[in-house]
Scaffold this motif. Sequence first.
Motif, PDB file in Angstrom:
ATOM      1  N   TYR A 167       1.075  -1.433   0.013  1.00 25.28           N
ATOM      2  CA  TYR A 167      -0.051  -0.144  -0.137  1.00 25.28           C
ATOM      3  C   TYR A 167       0.835   0.770   0.330  1.00 25.28           C
ATOM      4  CZ  TYR A 167       1.267   1.342   5.215  1.00 25.28           C
ATOM      5  OH  TYR A 167       2.314   1.932   5.673  1.00 25.28           O
ATOM      6  N   SER A 168       0.612   2.397  -0.331  1.00 25.95           N
ATOM      7  CA  SER A 168       0.816   3.151  -0.459  1.00 25.95           C
ATOM      8  C   SER A 168       0.657   4.197   1.128  1.00 25.95           C
ATOM      9  CB  SER A 168       0.657   4.813  -1.445  1.00 25.95           C
ATOM     10  OG  SER A 168      -1.183   4.886  -1.415  1.00 25.95           O
ATOM     11  N   ALA A 169       2.077   4.759   1.761  1.00 27.09           N
ATOM     12  CA  ALA A 169       1.496   5.880   2.650  1.00 27.09           C
ATOM     13  C   ALA A 169       0.097   6.935   3.136  1.00 27.09           C
ATOM     14  CB  ALA A 169       2.864   6.664   3.193  1.00 27.09           C
ATOM     15  N   PRO A 170      -0.097   6.939   4.015  1.00 22.84           N
ATOM     16  CA  PRO A 170      -1.725   8.104   4.291  1.00 22.84           C
ATOM     17  C   PRO A 170      -1.112   8.790   4.040  1.00 22.84           C
ATOM     18  CG  PRO A 170      -1.360   5.723   6.250  1.00 22.84           C
ATOM     19  CD  PRO A 170       0.121   5.704   5.721  1.00 22.84           C
ATOM     20  N   SER A 171      -2.605   9.692   3.749  1.00 20.78           N
ATOM     21  CA  SER A 171      -1.946  10.734   3.111  1.00 20.78           C
ATOM     22  C   SER A 171      -2.960  12.211   4.335  1.00 20.78           C
ATOM     23  CB  SER A 171      -2.695  11.038   1.989  1.00 20.78           C
ATOM     24  OG  SER A 171      -4.617  10.886   1.831  1.00 20.78           O
ATOM     25  N   THR A 172      -2.190  12.399   4.771  1.00 20.54           N
ATOM     26  CA  THR A 172      -2.280  13.491   5.826  1.00 20.54           C
ATOM     27  C   THR A 172      -3.981  13.768   6.160  1.00 20.54           C
ATOM     28  OG1 THR A 172      -0.227  14.668   6.123  1.00 20.54           O
ATOM     29  CG2 THR A 172      -1.581  16.233   7.035  1.00 20.54           C
ATOM     30  N   SER A 173      -4.098  13.344   7.084  1.00 13.82           N
ATOM     31  CA  SER A 173      -5.971  14.698   7.142  1.00 13.82           C
ATOM     32  C   SER A 173      -6.603  14.737   8.577  1.00 13.82           C
ATOM     33  CB  SER A 173      -6.457  12.443   7.112  1.00 13.82           C
ATOM     34  OG  SER A 173      -7.942  12.430   7.140  1.00 13.82           O
ATOM     35  N   PRO A 174      -7.449  14.719   8.133  1.00 21.91           N
ATOM     36  CA  PRO A 174      -7.977  15.644   9.937  1.00 21.91           C
ATOM     37  C   PRO A 174      -9.142  15.034  10.575  1.00 21.91           C
ATOM     38  CG  PRO A 174      -9.275  16.714   8.083  1.00 21.91           C
ATOM     39  CD  PRO A 174      -8.101  15.884   7.337  1.00 21.91           C
ATOM     40  N   ARG A 175      -9.570  13.403  10.832  1.00 19.44           N
ATOM     41  CA  ARG A 175     -10.156  12.369  10.826  1.00 19.44           C
ATOM     42  C   ARG A 175      -9.129  11.727  11.995  1.00 19.44           C
ATOM     43  NH1 ARG A 175     -13.280   9.353   6.096  1.00 19.44           N
ATOM     44  NH2 ARG A 175     -13.632  11.290   4.634  1.00 19.44           N
ATOM     45  N   THR A 176      -9.118  11.246  12.515  1.00 24.03           N
ATOM     46  CA  THR A 176      -8.920   9.682  13.840  1.00 24.03           C
ATOM     47  C   THR A 176      -9.524   9.747  13.994  1.00 24.03           C
ATOM     48  OG1 THR A 176      -8.123  12.173  14.758  1.00 24.03           O
ATOM     49  CG2 THR A 176      -7.422   9.802  15.228  1.00 24.03           C
ATOM     50  N   PRO A 177      -9.163   8.362  12.604  1.00 24.66           N
ATOM     51  CA  PRO A 177     -10.571   6.854  12.135  1.00 24.66           C
ATOM     52  C   PRO A 177      -9.770   6.082  13.852  1.00 24.66           C
ATOM     53  CG  PRO A 177      -8.546   6.781  10.944  1.00 24.66           C
ATOM     54  CD  PRO A 177      -8.029   8.383  11.181  1.00 24.66           C
ATOM     55  N   THR A 178     -11.098   5.024  14.049  1.00 27.08           N
ATOM     56  CA  THR A 178     -10.526   4.105  14.507  1.00 27.08           C
ATOM     57  C   THR A 178     -10.135   3.437  14.561  1.00 27.08           C
ATOM     58  OG1 THR A 178     -13.082   3.287  15.241  1.00 27.08           O
ATOM     59  CG2 THR A 178     -12.552   4.745  16.542  1.00 27.08           C
ATOM     60  N   ALA A 179     -10.307   2.904  13.282  1.00 31.78           N
ATOM     61  CA  ALA A 179     -10.348   1.383  12.543  1.00 31.78           C
ATOM     62  C   ALA A 179      -9.214   1.412  12.156  1.00 31.78           C
ATOM     63  CB  ALA A 179     -10.995   1.548  10.750  1.00 31.78           C
ATOM     64  N   PRO A 180      -8.716   0.118  11.837  1.00 31.55           N
ATOM     65  CA  PRO A 180      -6.993  -0.551  11.648  1.00 31.55           C
ATOM     66  C   PRO A 180      -6.230  -0.143  10.793  1.00 31.55           C
ATOM     67  CG  PRO A 180      -7.934  -2.461  11.120  1.00 31.55           C
ATOM     68  CD  PRO A 180      -8.652  -1.071  11.941  1.00 31.55           C
ATOM     69  N   SER A 181      -6.965   0.523   9.778  1.00 32.13           N
ATOM     70  CA  SER A 181      -6.318   1.347   8.643  1.00 32.13           C
ATOM     71  C   SER A 181      -6.408   2.976   8.785  1.00 32.13           C
ATOM     72  CB  SER A 181      -6.811   0.328   7.141  1.00 32.13           C
ATOM     73  OG  SER A 181      -8.235   0.735   7.169  1.00 32.13           O
ATOM     74  N   ALA A 182      -5.698   3.589   8.143  1.00 31.46           N
ATOM     75  CA  ALA A 182      -5.304   4.852   8.238  1.00 31.46           C
ATOM     76  C   ALA A 182      -6.125   5.397   6.524  1.00 31.46           C
ATOM     77  CB  ALA A 182      -4.456   5.581   8.255  1.00 31.46           C
ATOM     78  N   ALA A 183      -6.789   6.677   6.801  1.00 28.60           N
ATOM     79  CA  ALA A 183      -7.791   7.302   5.470  1.00 28.60           C
ATOM     80  C   ALA A 183      -6.829   8.152   4.825  1.00 28.60           C
ATOM     81  CB  ALA A 183      -8.573   8.512   6.326  1.00 28.60           C
ATOM     82  N   GLY A 184      -7.028   6.919   3.574  1.00 30.69           N
ATOM     83  CA  GLY A 184      -5.789   7.672   2.747  1.00 30.69           C
ATOM     84  C   GLY A 184      -5.436   6.645   2.045  1.00 30.69           C
ATOM     85  N   SER A 185      -5.012   5.740   3.262  1.00 31.70           N
ATOM     86  CA  SER A 185      -3.974   4.300   2.937  1.00 31.70           C
ATOM     87  C   SER A 185      -4.973   3.846   0.969  1.00 31.70           C
ATOM     88  CB  SER A 185      -4.672   3.197   3.427  1.00 31.70           C
ATOM     89  OG  SER A 185      -4.272   3.448   4.637  1.00 31.70           O
ATOM     90  N   VAL A 186      -3.713   3.308   0.256  1.00 29.33           N
ATOM     91  CA  VAL A 186      -4.433   2.915  -0.818  1.00 29.33           C
ATOM     92  C   VAL A 186      -3.612   1.161  -0.586  1.00 29.33           C
ATOM     93  CG1 VAL A 186      -3.176   3.412  -3.583  1.00 29.33           C
ATOM     94  CG2 VAL A 186      -3.502   5.365  -2.056  1.00 29.33           C
ATOM     95  N   VAL A 187      -4.651   0.280  -1.279  1.00 30.61           N
ATOM     96  CA  VAL A 187      -4.375  -0.768  -1.390  1.00 30.61           C
ATOM     97  C   VAL A 187      -4.209  -1.355  -3.270  1.00 30.61           C
ATOM     98  CG1 VAL A 187      -4.916  -3.039  -1.656  1.00 30.61           C
ATOM     99  CG2 VAL A 187      -6.073  -1.330   0.231  1.00 30.61           C
ATOM    100  N   GLN A 188      -3.129  -1.509  -3.826  1.00 33.40           N
ATOM    101  CA  GLN A 188      -2.053  -1.390  -5.312  1.00 33.40           C
ATOM    102  C   GLN A 188      -2.684  -2.850  -5.819  1.00 33.40           C
ATOM    103  OE1 GLN A 188       1.105   0.526  -4.102  1.00 33.40           O
ATOM    104  NE2 GLN A 188       0.263   1.847  -5.447  1.00 33.40           N
ATOM    105  N   LEU A 189      -3.460  -2.856  -5.911  1.00 35.36           N
ATOM    106  CA  LEU A 189      -4.276  -4.654  -6.852  1.00 35.36           C
ATOM    107  C   LEU A 189      -5.686  -3.940  -7.586  1.00 35.36           C
ATOM    108  CD1 LEU A 189      -3.848  -7.192  -3.713  1.00 35.36           C
ATOM    109  CD2 LEU A 189      -2.505  -7.041  -5.304  1.00 35.36           C
TER     110      LEU A 189
END
Length: 242
Positions: A167-189
């Motif tokens: 995956y690519s590095a998460p982008s900067t985001s004002p959110r603080t998600p509770t899920a294990p991944s981060a907003a802006g994460s990219v799955v490359q498939l």
Amino acid sequence: MGLLGDELAFAQALTAQEREGVMALGHRKRYPADAHLLTEGDRSSHVLIVLQGWVTVSVATDRGATRLILGLRGPGELLGEMAALDRHPRSATVRALGPTEAQVINGDAFRRFLALHPRVSGLVIRQLTFRLRSADQERSALASLTVLQRLAHRLIELSRPDTSGPYSAPSTSPRTPTAPSAAGSVVQLAQDELAATVGATREAVAKALRLLRTQNIVRTGNRMVEILDPALLSLLADGHQE
């Protein structure tokens, strides 16, 4: 556990001395994207340790050209150990997702090393057991979860920074998600590769992705899925309906 799991990769679990000894048995080899590192049915017995890049592990299905992706393997992972130990034909095909580098070790030399190093032999057995348990859990998920749930689980798993997945590095985001991944994460498939990882058709995965896009949970592009709302994606994975 799913596609990646939380176990240390084989090479990472070795001591510095063990790692030096194992690496000295073989030589480095580079593979281009889409190259087969190992081929299902082949009778070779060498093992590979991934040094750079990511690969898919897949098997043929009853539907002919369709392949089921059993796992993704990355740096430090040991591949091909079953054929090296039991000398049976390869049980799966290993394909490079992108440019990949691996240490290639002769099967006889690897077996001799294991005989002289019981702790390393134990690590190989532990890896085989872990992958067997993961395969059982994957079969259970195929029987009990919807395509949307399986896809949501897979996207979360592949986008977690702590698993070092493709995956690519998460982008900067004002959110603080509770899920294990981060907003802006990219799955490359690509969609057909994602479909293979969840045991579904490409059409079923495309339909699930359309639903996720309409809810602004993901954004899709060429060979990529960007996670926009990991918290909501996690809820869907757990069976909560929008």
